[in-house]
Design a protein around this motif. Sequence first.
Motif, mmCIF file in Angstrom:
data_model
loop_
_atom_site.group_PDB
_atom_site.id
_atom_site.type_symbol
_atom_site.label_atom_id
_atom_site.label_comp_id
_atom_site.label_asym_id
_atom_site.label_seq_id
_atom_site.Cartn_x
_atom_site.Cartn_y
_atom_site.Cartn_z
ATOM 1 N N GLY A 98 0.883 -9.164 6.281
ATOM 2 C CA GLY A 98 1.945 -9.391 5.318
ATOM 3 C C GLY A 98 2.016 -8.348 4.225
ATOM 4 N N ILE A 99 1.187 -7.308 4.317
ATOM 5 C CA ILE A 99 1.147 -6.247 3.306
ATOM 6 C C ILE A 99 2.113 -5.139 3.713
ATOM 7 C CG2 ILE A 99 -0.289 -4.510 2.170
ATOM 8 C CD1 ILE A 99 -2.698 -6.372 2.732
ATOM 9 N N ASN A 100 3.055 -4.824 2.848
ATOM 10 C CA ASN A 100 4.012 -3.755 3.130
ATOM 11 C C ASN A 100 3.362 -2.392 2.957
ATOM 12 O OD1 ASN A 100 6.422 -5.268 3.703
ATOM 13 N ND2 ASN A 100 6.487 -5.796 1.528
ATOM 14 N N VAL A 101 3.842 -1.419 3.718
ATOM 15 C CA VAL A 101 3.287 -0.065 3.694
ATOM 16 C C VAL A 101 4.389 0.935 3.384
ATOM 17 C CG1 VAL A 101 1.996 1.680 4.966
ATOM 18 C CG2 VAL A 101 1.588 -0.746 5.434
ATOM 19 N N ASN A 126 -6.134 -3.955 -0.825
ATOM 20 C CA ASN A 126 -5.225 -3.803 0.315
ATOM 21 C C ASN A 126 -5.515 -2.512 1.072
ATOM 22 O OD1 ASN A 126 -3.960 -6.178 -0.334
ATOM 23 N ND2 ASN A 126 -2.214 -5.222 -1.359
ATOM 24 N N ALA A 127 -5.863 -1.460 0.326
ATOM 25 C CA ALA A 127 -6.173 -0.179 0.961
ATOM 26 C C ALA A 127 -7.383 -0.304 1.870
ATOM 27 C CB ALA A 127 -6.401 0.890 -0.105
ATOM 28 N N LEU A 128 -8.396 -1.030 1.424
ATOM 29 C CA LEU A 128 -9.581 -1.230 2.258
ATOM 30 C C LEU A 128 -9.226 -2.014 3.515
ATOM 31 C CD1 LEU A 128 -12.573 -1.001 2.833
ATOM 32 C CD2 LEU A 128 -12.952 -3.013 1.376
ATOM 33 N N ILE A 171 0.872 -1.180 0.000
ATOM 34 C CA ILE A 171 0.000 0.000 0.000
ATOM 35 C C ILE A 171 0.902 1.220 0.000
ATOM 36 C CG2 ILE A 171 -1.837 1.264 1.183
ATOM 37 C CD1 ILE A 171 -2.409 -1.228 2.782
ATOM 38 N N ASN A 172 0.504 2.230 -0.730
ATOM 39 C CA ASN A 172 1.232 3.501 -0.753
ATOM 40 C C ASN A 172 0.363 4.584 -0.128
ATOM 41 O OD1 ASN A 172 3.358 2.267 -2.264
ATOM 42 N ND2 ASN A 172 2.102 2.475 -4.105
ATOM 43 N N ILE A 173 0.928 5.300 0.843
ATOM 44 C CA ILE A 173 0.176 6.304 1.599
ATOM 45 C C ILE A 173 0.830 7.669 1.441
ATOM 46 C CG2 ILE A 173 -0.515 7.057 3.917
ATOM 47 C CD1 ILE A 173 -0.616 4.107 4.729
ATOM 48 N N TYR A 174 0.026 8.669 1.160
ATOM 49 C CA TYR A 174 0.456 10.059 1.275
ATOM 50 C C TYR A 174 -0.070 10.562 2.613
ATOM 51 C CZ TYR A 174 1.782 10.468 -3.695
ATOM 52 O OH TYR A 174 2.382 10.335 -4.922
ATOM 53 N N SER A 175 0.815 11.057 3.454
ATOM 54 C CA SER A 175 0.420 11.400 4.815
ATOM 55 C C SER A 175 0.786 12.830 5.170
ATOM 56 C CB SER A 175 1.090 10.457 5.824
ATOM 57 O OG SER A 175 0.811 10.856 7.153
ATOM 58 N N TYR A 176 -0.194 13.552 5.711
ATOM 59 C CA TYR A 176 0.053 14.870 6.277
ATOM 60 C C TYR A 176 0.755 14.728 7.633
ATOM 61 C CZ TYR A 176 -0.886 19.611 8.001
ATOM 62 O OH TYR A 176 -0.760 20.881 8.502
ATOM 63 N N ARG A 177 0.623 13.557 8.221
ATOM 64 C CA ARG A 177 1.246 13.288 9.514
ATOM 65 C C ARG A 177 2.596 12.624 9.311
ATOM 66 N NH1 ARG A 177 -3.259 11.878 14.099
ATOM 67 N NH2 ARG A 177 -3.112 14.036 14.777
ATOM 68 N N GLU A 178 3.516 12.936 10.215
ATOM 69 C CA GLU A 178 4.869 12.411 10.100
ATOM 70 C C GLU A 178 4.859 10.879 10.214
ATOM 71 O OE1 GLU A 178 7.328 14.295 12.945
ATOM 72 O OE2 GLU A 178 6.986 16.321 12.168
ATOM 73 N N PRO A 179 5.705 10.201 9.431
ATOM 74 C CA PRO A 179 5.729 8.740 9.445
ATOM 75 C C PRO A 179 5.932 8.141 10.830
ATOM 76 C CG PRO A 179 6.946 9.565 7.558
ATOM 77 C CD PRO A 179 6.576 10.771 8.386
ATOM 78 N N ALA A 180 6.657 8.830 11.705
ATOM 79 C CA ALA A 180 6.896 8.284 13.050
ATOM 80 C C ALA A 180 5.599 8.068 13.814
ATOM 81 C CB ALA A 180 7.817 9.211 13.831
ATOM 82 N N LEU A 181 4.595 8.923 13.556
ATOM 83 C CA LEU A 181 3.300 8.768 14.217
ATOM 84 C C LEU A 181 2.552 7.555 13.688
ATOM 85 C CD1 LEU A 181 2.008 12.461 14.370
ATOM 86 C CD2 LEU A 181 2.912 11.091 16.256
ATOM 87 N N LEU A 182 2.818 7.198 12.447
ATOM 88 C CA LEU A 182 2.112 6.090 11.814
ATOM 89 C C LEU A 182 2.826 4.755 11.994
ATOM 90 C CD1 LEU A 182 1.165 7.722 8.386
ATOM 91 C CD2 LEU A 182 -0.139 7.741 10.512
#
Length: 334
Positions: A46-49, A264-266, A23-34
């Motif tokens: 088993g799905i990479n992010v 995968n996104a769902l 899955i590819n995510i665009y995030s307004y929040r810093e990756p450390a929070l996620l």
Amino acid sequence: MFLRLTTALTALAVAAPAIAEEINIYSYREPALLQPLTDAFTAETGINVNVAFLNKGMIERLQAEGKRSPADLIFTVDISRLAAAVNAGLTQPVTSDVLTTNVPDIYHDPDGHWWGLTTRARIVYASKDRVADGEVTTYEDLADPKWKGRICTRSGTHAYTIGLVSAMIEHHGAEETKTWLEGVKSNLARKPQGNDRAQVKAIWSGECDISLGNTYYMGKMLSDSEQQEWANSVNVLFPTFEDAGTHVNVSGVAMTKSAPNPENALKMMEFLSSPMAQEIYAEANFEYPIAPGSEAVDLVKSWGSFDADSVNLMTVAGHRATALKLVEEVDFDG
């Protein structure tokens, strides 16, 4: 498995078709929070992010990439940003019994384009020394002349302020809200400036007695050795609208219109909506999880309880243009 973080996904937009289990995510929040969440999701499925941190220009980037965008999901904060993505035609509706069960109606788009994950309340920080118990009870009260020269706040055009003004319009209409804005402006101790933490510092230094702010900033200040003194100088108060609840805003997730990995996104969206995941997410930023049965951490609960305003946040977002117009008409920042 280990989380694969990335700071740029542009190359993926023109590369070969997406790898199936990612899955590819665009995030307004810093990756450390996620990261605690994405680590847990990868371990379970088993799905990479892959996360790209975009603190500005998310909508413009998605528009430029169009159908070639690698982004499956967008993470952002504030209803105005979520609504902007929807209104720009960059998201797609999602239907899921899991999401409907875990996310209350007021915290998701009625058409399913975005789903809330955590909330923060727009509260009043009040000087422990100069504001008595019970002095602040409603947002409407902030226009009372008793507060003349005693209020600090950030810019009237900031998304957090526009959100509160939009909610005021929903409850009282544009004309009454304009009068309220004029009253609040006349009570300001200084020109609107700085972020929410800067307002608490101003209370600590004696420039003003109360300010508007989001709840999670109290947690951030208490975690900073320099800012702890500011935080300890104020009380957290939960005003309400007259005959309604406390204004809240939301962090949320939406699936992009051209998501290359929608299944995968769902799965990720449903995982994020679970009580366990929401508690992890909320703890990372001192927020409130919204899934039934979930609880905030003890520090957040120590600030007090409140009843959230029951108006759907997408309805509030519908008043954003009018709110901005009123802020400019009264020259709130002038």
